[in-house]
Write a protein that holds these residues in place. Structure first.
Motif, mmCIF file in Angstrom:
data_model
loop_
_atom_site.group_PDB
_atom_site.id
_atom_site.type_symbol
_atom_site.label_atom_id
_atom_site.label_comp_id
_atom_site.label_asym_id
_atom_site.label_seq_id
_atom_site.Cartn_x
_atom_site.Cartn_y
_atom_site.Cartn_z
ATOM 1 N N MET A 1 7.601 -12.697 -12.748
ATOM 2 C CA MET A 1 8.583 -11.697 -11.586
ATOM 3 C C MET A 1 7.470 -10.622 -11.288
ATOM 4 O O MET A 1 8.402 -9.651 -11.096
ATOM 5 C CB MET A 1 9.815 -11.688 -13.127
ATOM 6 C CG MET A 1 10.385 -12.864 -13.714
ATOM 7 S SD MET A 1 10.472 -14.315 -12.012
ATOM 8 C CE MET A 1 12.592 -13.695 -11.462
ATOM 9 N N GLU A 2 6.691 -10.801 -11.151
ATOM 10 C CA GLU A 2 6.234 -9.453 -10.934
ATOM 11 C C GLU A 2 6.553 -9.302 -8.911
ATOM 12 O O GLU A 2 6.453 -10.789 -7.966
ATOM 13 C CB GLU A 2 4.827 -9.552 -10.758
ATOM 14 C CG GLU A 2 4.127 -8.916 -11.970
ATOM 15 C CD GLU A 2 2.329 -8.916 -12.315
ATOM 16 O OE1 GLU A 2 2.045 -8.052 -12.470
ATOM 17 O OE2 GLU A 2 1.871 -9.946 -11.642
ATOM 18 N N VAL A 3 6.375 -8.230 -8.237
ATOM 19 C CA VAL A 3 6.935 -8.261 -6.851
ATOM 20 C C VAL A 3 5.967 -7.373 -5.852
ATOM 21 O O VAL A 3 5.738 -6.219 -6.406
ATOM 22 C CB VAL A 3 8.595 -7.593 -6.433
ATOM 23 C CG1 VAL A 3 9.093 -7.384 -4.922
ATOM 24 C CG2 VAL A 3 9.528 -9.075 -7.308
ATOM 25 N N ALA B 1 1.371 -5.925 1.015
ATOM 26 C CA ALA B 1 2.220 -6.547 -0.587
ATOM 27 C C ALA B 1 1.882 -6.696 -1.393
ATOM 28 O O ALA B 1 2.055 -6.610 -2.403
ATOM 29 C CB ALA B 1 3.053 -7.346 0.008
ATOM 30 N N ARG B 2 0.468 -7.626 -1.173
ATOM 31 C CA ARG B 2 -0.616 -8.347 -2.770
ATOM 32 C C ARG B 2 -0.767 -7.536 -3.272
ATOM 33 O O ARG B 2 -1.040 -7.782 -4.435
ATOM 34 C CB ARG B 2 -1.131 -10.085 -1.981
ATOM 35 C CG ARG B 2 -1.506 -10.103 -3.065
ATOM 36 C CD ARG B 2 -1.202 -10.863 -3.756
ATOM 37 N NE ARG B 2 -1.562 -12.120 -4.215
ATOM 38 C CZ ARG B 2 -2.365 -13.852 -4.300
ATOM 39 N NH1 ARG B 2 -2.417 -13.662 -2.325
ATOM 40 N NH2 ARG B 2 -3.023 -13.827 -5.316
ATOM 41 N N LYS B 3 -2.008 -6.842 -2.443
ATOM 42 C CA LYS B 3 -2.274 -5.747 -3.276
ATOM 43 C C LYS B 3 -1.744 -4.410 -3.971
ATOM 44 O O LYS B 3 -1.799 -4.151 -5.115
ATOM 45 C CB LYS B 3 -3.058 -4.574 -2.365
ATOM 46 C CG LYS B 3 -3.858 -5.453 -0.831
ATOM 47 C CD LYS B 3 -4.696 -6.151 -2.154
ATOM 48 C CE LYS B 3 -6.142 -6.726 -0.943
ATOM 49 N NZ LYS B 3 -7.179 -7.655 -2.123
ATOM 50 N N VAL B 4 0.164 -4.204 -3.785
ATOM 51 C CA VAL B 4 0.951 -3.397 -4.287
ATOM 52 C C VAL B 4 0.975 -4.211 -5.925
ATOM 53 O O VAL B 4 1.238 -4.050 -7.439
ATOM 54 C CB VAL B 4 2.490 -3.571 -3.949
ATOM 55 C CG1 VAL B 4 2.833 -2.821 -4.683
ATOM 56 C CG2 VAL B 4 2.184 -2.680 -2.630
ATOM 57 N N ILE B 5 0.817 -5.993 -5.687
ATOM 58 C CA ILE B 5 1.382 -6.320 -6.744
ATOM 59 C C ILE B 5 -0.184 -6.037 -8.244
ATOM 60 O O ILE B 5 -0.045 -5.661 -9.363
ATOM 61 C CB ILE B 5 1.506 -7.902 -6.759
ATOM 62 C CG1 ILE B 5 2.699 -7.976 -6.613
ATOM 63 C CG2 ILE B 5 1.104 -8.994 -8.446
ATOM 64 C CD1 ILE B 5 3.054 -9.688 -6.609
ATOM 65 N N GLU B 6 -1.838 -6.309 -7.011
ATOM 66 C CA GLU B 6 -2.211 -6.667 -7.708
ATOM 67 C C GLU B 6 -3.218 -5.158 -8.358
ATOM 68 O O GLU B 6 -3.822 -4.829 -9.103
ATOM 69 C CB GLU B 6 -3.817 -7.158 -6.883
ATOM 70 C CG GLU B 6 -3.538 -9.112 -6.565
ATOM 71 C CD GLU B 6 -4.378 -9.258 -5.737
ATOM 72 O OE1 GLU B 6 -4.561 -10.132 -6.007
ATOM 73 O OE2 GLU B 6 -5.392 -8.394 -4.865
ATOM 74 N N THR C 1 -1.525 -2.142 -8.031
ATOM 75 C CA THR C 1 -0.815 -0.956 -8.881
ATOM 76 C C THR C 1 0.418 -1.077 -9.606
ATOM 77 O O THR C 1 0.802 -2.190 -9.498
ATOM 78 C CB THR C 1 0.069 -0.377 -7.581
ATOM 79 O OG1 THR C 1 1.108 -1.527 -7.690
ATOM 80 C CG2 THR C 1 -0.552 0.045 -6.578
ATOM 81 N N LYS C 2 0.850 -0.747 -10.450
ATOM 82 C CA LYS C 2 2.431 -0.734 -11.646
ATOM 83 C C LYS C 2 3.002 -0.362 -11.087
ATOM 84 O O LYS C 2 5.018 -0.707 -11.621
ATOM 85 C CB LYS C 2 2.553 0.205 -12.429
ATOM 86 C CG LYS C 2 0.907 -0.321 -13.402
ATOM 87 C CD LYS C 2 0.647 0.868 -14.482
ATOM 88 C CE LYS C 2 -0.538 0.882 -15.633
ATOM 89 N NZ LYS C 2 -0.754 1.024 -16.965
ATOM 90 N N HIS C 3 3.688 0.045 -9.755
ATOM 91 C CA HIS C 3 4.570 -0.347 -8.916
ATOM 92 C C HIS C 3 5.197 -1.728 -7.799
ATOM 93 O O HIS C 3 4.843 -3.091 -8.068
ATOM 94 C CB HIS C 3 4.347 0.796 -7.651
ATOM 95 C CG HIS C 3 3.929 2.249 -8.199
ATOM 96 N ND1 HIS C 3 4.809 2.311 -9.267
ATOM 97 C CD2 HIS C 3 2.879 2.982 -7.722
ATOM 98 C CE1 HIS C 3 4.540 3.987 -9.587
ATOM 99 N NE2 HIS C 3 3.579 4.091 -7.989
ATOM 100 N N THR C 4 6.397 -1.965 -7.337
ATOM 101 C CA THR C 4 7.204 -2.568 -6.974
ATOM 102 C C THR C 4 7.235 -2.359 -5.229
ATOM 103 O O THR C 4 6.897 -3.639 -4.596
ATOM 104 C CB THR C 4 8.208 -2.658 -7.451
ATOM 105 O OG1 THR C 4 7.923 -3.130 -8.193
ATOM 106 C CG2 THR C 4 8.985 -4.359 -6.798
ATOM 107 N N ILE D 1 13.354 -6.062 -0.362
ATOM 108 C CA ILE D 1 14.104 -6.588 -1.280
ATOM 109 C C ILE D 1 14.303 -7.237 -2.139
ATOM 110 O O ILE D 1 14.369 -8.193 -1.423
ATOM 111 C CB ILE D 1 15.323 -5.591 -0.614
ATOM 112 C CG1 ILE D 1 15.446 -4.517 -0.317
ATOM 113 C CG2 ILE D 1 15.795 -5.326 -2.106
ATOM 114 C CD1 ILE D 1 14.524 -3.054 -0.802
ATOM 115 N N ALA D 2 13.349 -7.263 -2.880
ATOM 116 C CA ALA D 2 13.138 -8.818 -4.189
ATOM 117 C C ALA D 2 14.857 -8.501 -3.821
ATOM 118 O O ALA D 2 15.812 -8.167 -4.743
ATOM 119 C CB ALA D 2 12.325 -7.921 -5.797
#
Length: 351
Positions: free
Chosen positions: A100-102, A118-123, A125-128, A245-246
């Motif tokens: 459920m990570e975004v 956007a993929r790097k944000v998951i990989e 950071t702890k942000h969305t 927006i998820a």
């Protein structure tokens, strides 16, 4: 007793056979790639990633990135949909239906591979969600180059819009009259009526705003989803639509299904259609019906909105729905699964 026992054995065996056949049919429908619009090269790229052993997230990322490179319909990637200042900015998101990570970026400037960022944000950071100039700085830290997103085509679109007194635009309750001239605008105390709001919906159509939304389901039922877009043409700088927006632009849950939306993001994001469609599928609703239900829900409040949704459940069943408006009576989307030898363009009549 022996006859009764034999009958019970046959019933149990038959039930087992039916379950086995159902599981076989379900697995035969997987893996699955579904995406909005007739963006077949993106579908093919995502499928190829899966066939080469890539993950569902890999497939979504590369599939959407293909559209970014190809400038699909001018509505995805660089060189399209300039805002009021003539600049093209990008929105994208990617979601892992297992964790459920975004990861998402919005109002991304001077970086072409929005879905990759956007993929790097998951990989990393702890942000969305990262936005604006800060999202661009993050992208550079992650190794993405700064590149000009403006092209002669986008400059021409911007110039033509200026020559038409900045029509259409997204302002209301301002002076000077935004329906007749360009800004800069200042607020007025006039209260907009419902009829004005409804007529403003007609500014968004398949011809000036759409998105690639993609759902990928692996052989085991693992789901990922994603989106990429350059947003609404002539948008007010800083505007963010539904795509990053998820639950609005896309949603994925490997226990239920995946969905993605396209259309007038300013309206659609208010209803979280992708999340709602997945929840309908969780309750056992057929994917097509799930898509139709979320479209109908939005239409109660915005009858003339432009939009469509694609849905797929964990067994590989899929569907789509769209809101019928003048000039938009059918919605085209792409599908690739083991029963097909190549990406298949499919069409659904709007409701």
């Amino acid at each position: 007793m022996a006859a009764g026992g034999g009958l019970r054995f046959l019933l149990v065996a038959l039930r087992f056979l039916l379950v086995a056949l159902h599981m076989a049919a379900a697995s035969a429908a997987l893996p699955l790639v579904v995406n909005t619009w007739a963006f077949g090269k993106a579908t093919e790229t995502a499928w190829r990633v899966l066939q080469m052993g890539g993950s569902e997230l890999d497939a979504v990322e590369k599939g959407c990135a293909q559209c970014e490179m190809d400038q699909c319909d001018g509505s995805v990637g660089y060189g399209g949909s300039p805002d009021e200042s003539g600049e093209t900015t990008l929105d994208a998101m990617i979601m892992d239906g297992n964790t459920m990570e975004v990861g998402a970026v919005a109002d991304l400037r001077r970086v072409k591979n929005a879905i990759g960022v956007a993929r790097k944000v998951i990989e990393h950071t702890k942000h969305t969600l990262l936005v604006g100039e800060s999202a661009s700085l993050f992208a550079v830290r992650m190794g993405f180059p700064y590149e000009d997103l403006t092209t002669p085509k986008s400059l021409s679109m911007f110039s033509e819009w200026l020559n038409q007194s900045c029509q259409p635009n997204y302002w209301k309750n301002v002076v000077p009259d935004s329906s007749k001239s360009c800004g800069p605008y200042k607020k007025t105390e006039k209260v907009i009526c419902k009829e004005d709001w409804i007529s403003s919906q007609r500014r968004i159509s398949v011809h000036n705003h759409d998105t690639i939304g993609m759902i990928v389901i692996g052989e085991s039922g693992t789901i990922a989803s994603g989106t990429s877009t350059n947003g609404a043409i002539h948008k007010i700088p800083g505007r963010v639509g539904d795509s990053p927006i998820a639950g609005a632009g896309a949603y994925a849950d490997s226990t239920a299904g995946g969905a993605a939306a396209t259309g007038d993001g300013d309206i659609m994001m208010r209803f979280l259609p992708s999340y709602q469609a997945v929840e309908y599928m969780r309750m056992g609703t057929d994917p097509t019906v799930a898509c139709q239900k979320v479209i109908s829900r939005i239409r109660k409040y915005a009858p003339k909105f432009f939009g469509a949704v694609i849905c797929a459940n964990t067994t590989g069943s899929y569907g789509a729905a769209c809101n019928k408006t003048p000039g938009f009576t059918q919605f085209h989307f792409m599908v690739y699964n083991p029963s097909l030898s190549q990406p298949s363009e499919q069409v659904v009549d709007c409701i």
